[in-house]
Design a protein around this motif. Structure first.
Motif, mmCIF file in Angstrom:
data_model
loop_
_atom_site.group_PDB
_atom_site.id
_atom_site.type_symbol
_atom_site.label_atom_id
_atom_site.label_comp_id
_atom_site.label_asym_id
_atom_site.label_seq_id
_atom_site.Cartn_x
_atom_site.Cartn_y
_atom_site.Cartn_z
ATOM 1 N N PRO A 1 0.957 -1.160 0.017
ATOM 2 C CA PRO A 1 -0.074 0.012 0.030
ATOM 3 C C PRO A 1 0.941 1.339 -0.148
ATOM 4 O O PRO A 1 2.026 1.156 0.616
ATOM 5 N N ALA A 2 0.501 2.394 -0.878
ATOM 6 C CA ALA A 2 1.399 3.454 -1.122
ATOM 7 C C ALA A 2 1.381 4.474 0.219
ATOM 8 O O ALA A 2 2.146 5.372 0.065
ATOM 9 N N ARG A 3 0.698 3.974 1.003
ATOM 10 C CA ARG A 3 0.404 5.160 2.252
ATOM 11 C C ARG A 3 1.536 5.544 2.969
ATOM 12 O O ARG A 3 1.744 6.870 3.032
ATOM 13 N N ALA A 4 2.596 4.677 3.239
ATOM 14 C CA ALA A 4 3.809 5.101 4.013
ATOM 15 C C ALA A 4 4.961 4.004 4.148
ATOM 16 O O ALA A 4 4.887 3.515 5.220
ATOM 17 N N PHE A 5 5.616 3.608 3.095
ATOM 18 C CA PHE A 5 6.680 2.833 3.242
ATOM 19 C C PHE A 5 8.032 3.199 2.530
ATOM 20 O O PHE A 5 8.639 2.726 1.791
ATOM 21 N N PRO A 6 8.597 4.542 2.877
ATOM 22 C CA PRO A 6 9.751 4.910 2.104
ATOM 23 C C PRO A 6 10.856 4.084 2.171
ATOM 24 O O PRO A 6 11.519 4.107 1.121
ATOM 25 N N THR A 7 11.013 3.641 3.261
ATOM 26 C CA THR A 7 12.385 2.823 3.402
ATOM 27 C C THR A 7 12.377 1.525 2.375
ATOM 28 O O THR A 7 13.474 1.429 1.996
ATOM 29 N N TYR A 8 11.155 1.207 2.556
ATOM 30 C CA TYR A 8 11.208 -0.155 1.435
ATOM 31 C C TYR A 8 11.704 0.217 0.079
ATOM 32 O O TYR A 8 12.278 -0.474 -0.650
ATOM 33 N N LYS A 9 10.692 1.219 -0.544
ATOM 34 C CA LYS A 9 11.238 1.473 -1.954
ATOM 35 C C LYS A 9 12.736 2.079 -2.095
ATOM 36 O O LYS A 9 13.271 1.818 -3.092
ATOM 37 N N GLU A 10 13.163 2.754 -1.044
ATOM 38 C CA GLU A 10 14.612 3.340 -1.029
ATOM 39 C C GLU A 10 15.458 2.281 -1.182
ATOM 40 O O GLU A 10 16.454 2.393 -1.871
ATOM 41 N N GLN A 11 15.130 0.969 -0.417
ATOM 42 C CA GLN A 11 16.390 0.075 -0.226
ATOM 43 C C GLN A 11 16.033 -0.832 -1.635
ATOM 44 O O GLN A 11 17.137 -1.299 -2.221
ATOM 45 N N LEU A 12 14.954 -1.085 -2.145
ATOM 46 C CA LEU A 12 14.636 -1.691 -3.289
ATOM 47 C C LEU A 12 15.451 -1.089 -4.598
ATOM 48 O O LEU A 12 16.200 -1.523 -5.261
ATOM 49 N N LEU A 13 15.256 0.326 -4.585
ATOM 50 C CA LEU A 13 15.941 1.157 -5.692
ATOM 51 C C LEU A 13 17.493 0.992 -5.582
ATOM 52 O O LEU A 13 18.423 0.900 -6.562
ATOM 53 N N GLU A 14 18.015 1.001 -4.099
ATOM 54 C CA GLU A 14 19.484 0.941 -3.902
ATOM 55 C C GLU A 14 20.002 -0.350 -4.503
ATOM 56 O O GLU A 14 20.970 -0.439 -4.964
ATOM 57 N N THR A 15 19.235 -1.454 -4.188
ATOM 58 C CA THR A 15 19.455 -2.829 -4.599
ATOM 59 C C THR A 15 19.667 -2.580 -6.061
ATOM 60 O O THR A 15 20.558 -3.281 -6.750
ATOM 61 N N SER A 16 18.650 -2.214 -6.827
ATOM 62 C CA SER A 16 18.816 -2.172 -8.263
ATOM 63 C C SER A 16 19.934 -1.561 -8.939
ATOM 64 O O SER A 16 20.478 -2.104 -9.791
ATOM 65 N N GLU A 17 20.137 -0.400 -8.009
ATOM 66 C CA GLU A 17 21.228 0.460 -8.636
ATOM 67 C C GLU A 17 22.532 -0.371 -8.534
ATOM 68 O O GLU A 17 23.486 -0.103 -9.472
ATOM 69 N N LEU A 18 22.833 -0.986 -7.218
ATOM 70 C CA LEU A 18 24.049 -1.473 -6.922
ATOM 71 C C LEU A 18 24.163 -2.747 -8.062
ATOM 72 O O LEU A 18 25.264 -3.179 -8.499
ATOM 73 N N VAL A 19 23.126 -3.389 -8.278
ATOM 74 C CA VAL A 19 23.161 -4.521 -9.257
ATOM 75 C C VAL A 19 23.476 -4.103 -10.676
ATOM 76 O O VAL A 19 24.505 -4.744 -11.485
#
Length: 291
Positions: A167-185
């Motif tokens: 749910p989009a209401r409030a999980f900023p850390t989750y999305k930030e970490q996902l994008l960080e993993t993607s960028e690292l890979v």
């Protein structure tokens, strides 16, 4: 110090007859609409799951391999929504003589909706019977990044990294970490073109994190992309969300659009992945690696 590991996973129904109870547990006992339940049962049946769960078998294989890798540290499986429960695993760890328990979830990225729930269950089950050392996130673990990078390196396809939507209401850390993993890979694999999308949104009537993979595939097609390789960074095993949402629904959408579509092989219980998990545990316990 005597230590044990509680290796946690979401859980999966063992057989088709377990599906109603499993989803009732996920929903906290709230009723599920009959048509939605019927659809879920049909998905499991279409994947050939009648009397045993391949995902639960993968989890057990991972647990056993991790225990062998750690040698003198026992590992117990605890499921968030199925058996054996997290509380059962905590009891077994204490009964085995552990005064320190490492909590490790088979999900690399932290969110208040998922990982925090695992921690709460394990804390409550362990109570004052031992020290809990919980691994909140391992999304940037170098060995994990290396394994994913090896699966996408050298491809000529456009790589789409995916993870389970929330749910989009409030999980900023989750999305930030996902994008960080993607960028690292992407950096480790020297990818030329890549994007990120979510998958497996549930029909709850509220906005979820996007874009959804199905919409994203259509957008990529409109931009001239014709060859896609999906790398589900938010998953480590062959969940229903991999076997159905990607291999069936997303693949079907790609065929309709005229896209070539593949996904990487999941890590499952691959020895190199188990070695990554073992290194996490050793570092958490400050135990020197045998390597």
């Amino acid at each position: 110090m005597s230590a044990a590991v509680v290796l946690m996973a979401y859980g999966s129904p063992e057989r088709l007859t377990d599906v109603p109870a499993y989803y009732s547990d996920i929903r906290g006992g709230r009723p599920i609409r009959p048509e939605h339940l019927e659809d879920l049962v049909e998905r499991y049946r279409a994947l050939g799951i009648e009397d045993e769960s391949p995902l639960n078998a993968i989890t057990e294989e991972t647990r056993a391999a991790l225990e062998r890798e750690l040698r003198d540290i026992p590992v117990f499986t605890g499921m968030k929504h199925w058996t054996p429960r997290i509380a059962d695993a905590a009891d077994r760890a204490v009964e085995a003589g552990a005064d320190t328990v490492v909590g490790l979830v088979l999900a690399p990225h932290y969110s208040e909706l998922s990982i925090a729930g695992y921690r709460e269950q394990l804390e409550a089950a362990l109570a004052d019977r031992g020290e809990l050392v919980f691994i909140d996130s391992w999304h940037d673990e170098p060995g994990f990044v290396d394994l994913l990078a090896a699966r996408v390196r050298g491809t000529h396809a456009h790589v789409v990294f995916t993870a389970h939507s929330l749910p989009a209401r409030a999980f900023p850390t989750y999305k930030e970490q996902l994008l960080e993993t993607s960028e690292l890979v992407a950096e480790r694999a020297a990818l030329g073109a890549w994007t990120f999308s979510f998958q497996s949104e549930s029909p709850t009537g509220e906005p979820w994190l996007g874009p959804d993979i199905l919409d994203h595939l259509a957008d990529l097609h409109s931009r001239g992309v014709r060859n896609v390789l999906v790398c589900p960074v938010g998953f480590v095993a062959d969940h229903l969300e991999i076997r159905w949402d990607l291999d069936h629904e997303a693949a079907q959408k790609a065929r309709e659009l005229g896209l070539q579509f593949r996904r990487i092989e999941m890590l499952n219980a691959e020895p190199r992945f188990v070695a990554v998990l073992a290194a996490l545990v050793r570092r958490t316990l400050a135990v020197p690696s045998k390597a």
